[in-house]
Design a protein around this motif. Sequence first.
Motif, mmCIF file in Angstrom:
data_model
loop_
_atom_site.group_PDB
_atom_site.id
_atom_site.type_symbol
_atom_site.label_atom_id
_atom_site.label_comp_id
_atom_site.label_asym_id
_atom_site.label_seq_id
_atom_site.Cartn_x
_atom_site.Cartn_y
_atom_site.Cartn_z
ATOM 1 N N ALA A 36 -60.896 -27.885 -4.196
ATOM 2 C CA ALA A 36 -59.604 -28.389 -4.653
ATOM 3 C C ALA A 36 -58.512 -27.920 -3.713
ATOM 4 C CB ALA A 36 -59.310 -27.901 -6.075
ATOM 5 N N THR A 37 -57.367 -28.575 -3.770
ATOM 6 C CA THR A 37 -56.185 -28.139 -3.052
ATOM 7 C C THR A 37 -55.068 -27.857 -4.052
ATOM 8 O OG1 THR A 37 -54.456 -28.761 -1.456
ATOM 9 C CG2 THR A 37 -55.513 -30.554 -2.679
ATOM 10 N N ILE A 38 -54.241 -26.836 -3.774
ATOM 11 C CA ILE A 38 -53.144 -26.516 -4.679
ATOM 12 C C ILE A 38 -51.922 -27.387 -4.418
ATOM 13 C CG2 ILE A 38 -53.897 -24.139 -4.880
ATOM 14 C CD1 ILE A 38 -51.475 -23.408 -3.068
ATOM 15 N N THR A 39 -51.982 -28.232 -3.379
ATOM 16 C CA THR A 39 -50.805 -29.013 -3.005
ATOM 17 C C THR A 39 -50.740 -30.365 -3.693
ATOM 18 O OG1 THR A 39 -51.945 -29.948 -1.088
ATOM 19 C CG2 THR A 39 -50.725 -27.905 -0.752
ATOM 20 N N SER A 95 -73.019 -28.766 5.146
ATOM 21 C CA SER A 95 -72.902 -27.322 5.222
ATOM 22 C C SER A 95 -71.711 -26.739 4.499
ATOM 23 C CB SER A 95 -72.876 -26.900 6.691
ATOM 24 O OG SER A 95 -74.020 -27.357 7.351
ATOM 25 N N ALA A 96 -70.509 -27.068 4.892
ATOM 26 C CA ALA A 96 -69.362 -26.367 4.319
ATOM 27 C C ALA A 96 -68.104 -27.210 4.481
ATOM 28 C CB ALA A 96 -69.178 -25.015 5.006
ATOM 29 N N ILE A 97 -67.191 -27.071 3.516
ATOM 30 C CA ILE A 97 -65.916 -27.780 3.563
ATOM 31 C C ILE A 97 -64.812 -26.832 3.116
ATOM 32 C CG2 ILE A 97 -66.832 -30.100 3.160
ATOM 33 C CD1 ILE A 97 -66.178 -29.797 0.218
ATOM 34 N N ASP A 98 -63.597 -27.133 3.536
ATOM 35 C CA ASP A 98 -62.446 -26.410 3.015
ATOM 36 C C ASP A 98 -61.252 -27.347 3.014
ATOM 37 O OD1 ASP A 98 -61.078 -24.341 1.866
ATOM 38 O OD2 ASP A 98 -60.739 -23.233 3.717
ATOM 39 N N PHE A 99 -60.520 -27.309 1.912
ATOM 40 C CA PHE A 99 -59.317 -28.102 1.700
ATOM 41 C C PHE A 99 -58.115 -27.223 2.033
ATOM 42 C CE2 PHE A 99 -59.196 -31.951 -1.319
ATOM 43 C CZ PHE A 99 -58.209 -32.572 -0.567
ATOM 44 N N SER A 100 -57.174 -27.738 2.800
ATOM 45 C CA SER A 100 -55.967 -26.978 3.080
ATOM 46 C C SER A 100 -55.161 -26.760 1.807
ATOM 47 C CB SER A 100 -55.098 -27.718 4.101
ATOM 48 O OG SER A 100 -53.808 -27.141 4.188
ATOM 49 N N ASP A 101 -54.553 -25.568 1.685
ATOM 50 C CA ASP A 101 -53.629 -25.293 0.590
ATOM 51 C C ASP A 101 -52.178 -25.389 1.052
ATOM 52 O OD1 ASP A 101 -55.298 -24.930 -1.645
ATOM 53 O OD2 ASP A 101 -55.877 -22.950 -0.938
ATOM 54 N N HIS A 102 -51.980 -25.960 2.245
ATOM 55 C CA HIS A 102 -50.629 -26.226 2.743
ATOM 56 C C HIS A 102 -50.348 -27.727 2.827
ATOM 57 C CE1 HIS A 102 -51.567 -22.222 4.652
ATOM 58 N NE2 HIS A 102 -50.424 -21.961 4.051
ATOM 59 N N ASP A 103 -51.395 -28.503 3.064
ATOM 60 C CA ASP A 103 -51.243 -29.944 3.289
ATOM 61 C C ASP A 103 -52.432 -30.645 2.652
ATOM 62 O OD1 ASP A 103 -51.145 -32.565 4.254
ATOM 63 O OD2 ASP A 103 -50.474 -31.972 6.250
ATOM 64 N N GLU A 104 -52.180 -31.465 1.654
ATOM 65 C CA GLU A 104 -53.269 -32.125 0.921
ATOM 66 C C GLU A 104 -54.088 -33.065 1.787
ATOM 67 O OE1 GLU A 104 -52.180 -35.707 -1.517
ATOM 68 O OE2 GLU A 104 -50.215 -34.741 -1.445
ATOM 69 N N LEU A 133 -63.446 -21.197 6.204
ATOM 70 C CA LEU A 133 -62.251 -20.640 5.587
ATOM 71 C C LEU A 133 -61.033 -20.975 6.431
ATOM 72 C CD1 LEU A 133 -60.709 -18.782 3.575
ATOM 73 C CD2 LEU A 133 -61.251 -16.876 5.115
ATOM 74 N N MET A 134 -60.081 -21.714 5.831
ATOM 75 C CA MET A 134 -58.750 -21.875 6.400
ATOM 76 C C MET A 134 -57.838 -20.970 5.580
ATOM 77 S SD MET A 134 -57.987 -25.862 7.355
ATOM 78 C CE MET A 134 -58.660 -26.552 5.850
ATOM 79 N N PRO A 135 -57.486 -19.803 6.090
ATOM 80 C CA PRO A 135 -56.688 -18.875 5.287
ATOM 81 C C PRO A 135 -55.365 -19.497 4.860
ATOM 82 C CG PRO A 135 -57.494 -17.808 7.272
ATOM 83 C CD PRO A 135 -57.768 -19.266 7.420
ATOM 84 N N TYR A 136 -54.866 -19.047 3.704
ATOM 85 C CA TYR A 136 -53.576 -19.511 3.216
ATOM 86 C C TYR A 136 -52.448 -18.677 3.802
ATOM 87 C CZ TYR A 136 -49.795 -20.577 -0.060
ATOM 88 O OH TYR A 136 -48.588 -20.932 -0.614
ATOM 89 N N ALA A 137 -52.495 -17.369 3.580
ATOM 90 C CA ALA A 137 -51.426 -16.492 4.051
ATOM 91 C C ALA A 137 -51.485 -16.331 5.564
ATOM 92 C CB ALA A 137 -51.524 -15.132 3.369
ATOM 93 N N GLY A 138 -50.333 -16.429 6.213
ATOM 94 C CA GLY A 138 -50.249 -16.239 7.653
ATOM 95 C C GLY A 138 -50.813 -17.378 8.466
ATOM 96 N N ASP A 187 -49.795 -23.504 9.526
ATOM 97 C CA ASP A 187 -50.160 -24.743 10.221
ATOM 98 C C ASP A 187 -51.665 -24.997 10.202
ATOM 99 O OD1 ASP A 187 -50.937 -22.705 11.880
ATOM 100 O OD2 ASP A 187 -49.887 -23.437 13.663
ATOM 101 N N ASP A 188 -52.410 -24.151 9.495
ATOM 102 C CA ASP A 188 -53.868 -24.283 9.367
ATOM 103 C C ASP A 188 -54.579 -24.294 10.713
ATOM 104 O OD1 ASP A 188 -54.120 -24.441 6.498
ATOM 105 O OD2 ASP A 188 -53.172 -26.409 6.626
ATOM 106 N N ALA A 189 -53.994 -23.640 11.711
ATOM 107 C CA ALA A 189 -54.617 -23.578 13.036
ATOM 108 C C ALA A 189 -55.731 -22.547 13.088
ATOM 109 C CB ALA A 189 -53.562 -23.264 14.099
ATOM 110 N N ILE A 190 -55.692 -21.555 12.178
ATOM 111 C CA ILE A 190 -56.729 -20.521 12.136
ATOM 112 C C ILE A 190 -57.837 -20.971 11.189
ATOM 113 C CG2 ILE A 190 -57.252 -18.137 11.521
ATOM 114 C CD1 ILE A 190 -54.365 -17.441 12.207
ATOM 115 N N ILE A 191 -59.063 -21.001 11.693
ATOM 116 C CA ILE A 191 -60.224 -21.396 10.904
ATOM 117 C C ILE A 191 -61.355 -20.419 11.207
ATOM 118 C CG2 ILE A 191 -61.851 -23.249 10.342
ATOM 119 C CD1 ILE A 191 -59.851 -25.210 11.651
ATOM 120 N N TYR A 192 -62.035 -19.959 10.163
ATOM 121 C CA TYR A 192 -63.237 -19.135 10.311
ATOM 122 C C TYR A 192 -64.447 -19.974 9.893
ATOM 123 C CZ TYR A 192 -60.067 -15.073 10.367
ATOM 124 O OH TYR A 192 -59.078 -14.169 10.654
ATOM 125 N N ILE A 193 -65.560 -19.835 10.628
ATOM 126 C CA ILE A 193 -66.802 -20.523 10.282
ATOM 127 C C ILE A 193 -67.961 -19.561 10.466
ATOM 128 C CG2 ILE A 193 -68.432 -22.325 11.022
ATOM 129 C CD1 ILE A 193 -66.149 -24.165 11.516
#
Length: 456
Positions: free
Chosen positions: A205-208, A252-261, A303-308, A311-317
């Motif tokens: 889910a996304t919080i946006t 394998s894996a998905i992540d929804f941004s919590d900054h931009d739906e 993981l696209m972290p929320y804090a810091g 712009d969702d440029a940081i991604i961990y896989i």
Amino acid sequence: NNPYKRVAIPFSGNLRLDPVPQSRITMSLSPTDSNNVRALNWNNQNLIPTELRVSQDPRTMFAMIDIVAETTVDGHGGSSVDFPPAITPLPTPTPSPIPPPGGGGATGGLVYFATTSFIGRTRNWNNSSPSWTNVTGTISGTITDFILDPYDPQNRAWCATSTAIYRTTNLDSISPTWTVSQSQAQIETAIGGAMTSFGVCRISATITANGKYIAEVARNSNFDNYTGVTANNGSSWTWTLVAAATNDQAPSAIDFSDHDENIIVVASNTTDANTTGVFRSTNGGSSYTALTSIGTGGATDVLMPYAGNSDDAIIYICTLTGGGKVYKTTNTGSTWTDITPSGFSLVESSPASLYGVFIGDATTVYVCGSDTTSPLWKSTDGGSNWVKVHNDVGANARAIGLWPYDASQIYLTLDDGGPYFSTNGGISFASKLGNWATAVGSANNARTLVPCWTSG
């Protein structure tokens, strides 16, 4: 100046508020010549405002302010006026990220734990031996994922299985009612073929955006990877091909941004079993663009972290092949850096389980290995350096998370029989299995654990 005689004069002019120290404001009026029809000489006249009314013109939508002011009130001449400090209205809040480290609106008593067969609920998680209730209801098939609705986590939840997507709107009741949002037949018609045995492997889910979710499946014929998106709480779904002819049957894996739906990141094997393709959507899952691939395969978590990371440029896989690897990008997947902690290892369990091994933000990150032992590492500089905070949580870790009520508390699920909880940043863990075995069933093959951050 006559306190017994007041004349209302339509006025259009320039209103100047001159600030002076201690929030004292001198108010003066300077009417324009064209509107000063009574020939009043009020230029820079100091006045005392006694009434103020704010309204809106329904035709122009302009704000209108009516001010009643006098040169003297009770013998006091107009010079300056004390106004209360301005109050800026707070914006309408959106739900916090899941989990919001250090945040939350409850004490942490209401928690859900999902295995491949059951969903259980406890309302006294903080007890040394929690009491569990079986809330699986009519869900059938192998449970693959479980999440709470970020806009109403106490009452609404979603469950993904090997055959369908389920939803409930009365989760807090004694016996929640689960309904099918997408059946196996509906999904297979949309993707043009049979699903793999993993079925719907993830849901996020996304919080946006209230009511917006993404799910992931693979088609059997050649392991094509699809995502489905709903923007109306599951009334309708749109399925889109992310990657064709992947090497692994498990998306394998998905992540929804919590900054931009509209931003979604999917990690999936390519035709090469030792390569992970990373795909990004900027239009809510209608289409995907391939980012730079990663040199190991079998992605298990994104993981696209929320804090810091606004712009969702940081991604961990995290990936499986090569013994288990951890990668990071700071430029939206143009380049990837191997940040694997020394000694980190991942192996796939039987039956195969997916993983949720990352928690944290752009700088403070935890990652958990999953093998015969499951060590836990922590980094405070975005993965450049790691400290092992626990040598062996147990065999085959499946999901970790930061407690929404205290950032020093961590939960973890293992395949060996139950959820675990740390109140000291992962240094030690205590079992929270309680009466699960008698009240619910086997706790083996754990999937995930979700605390309700608004109640309990």
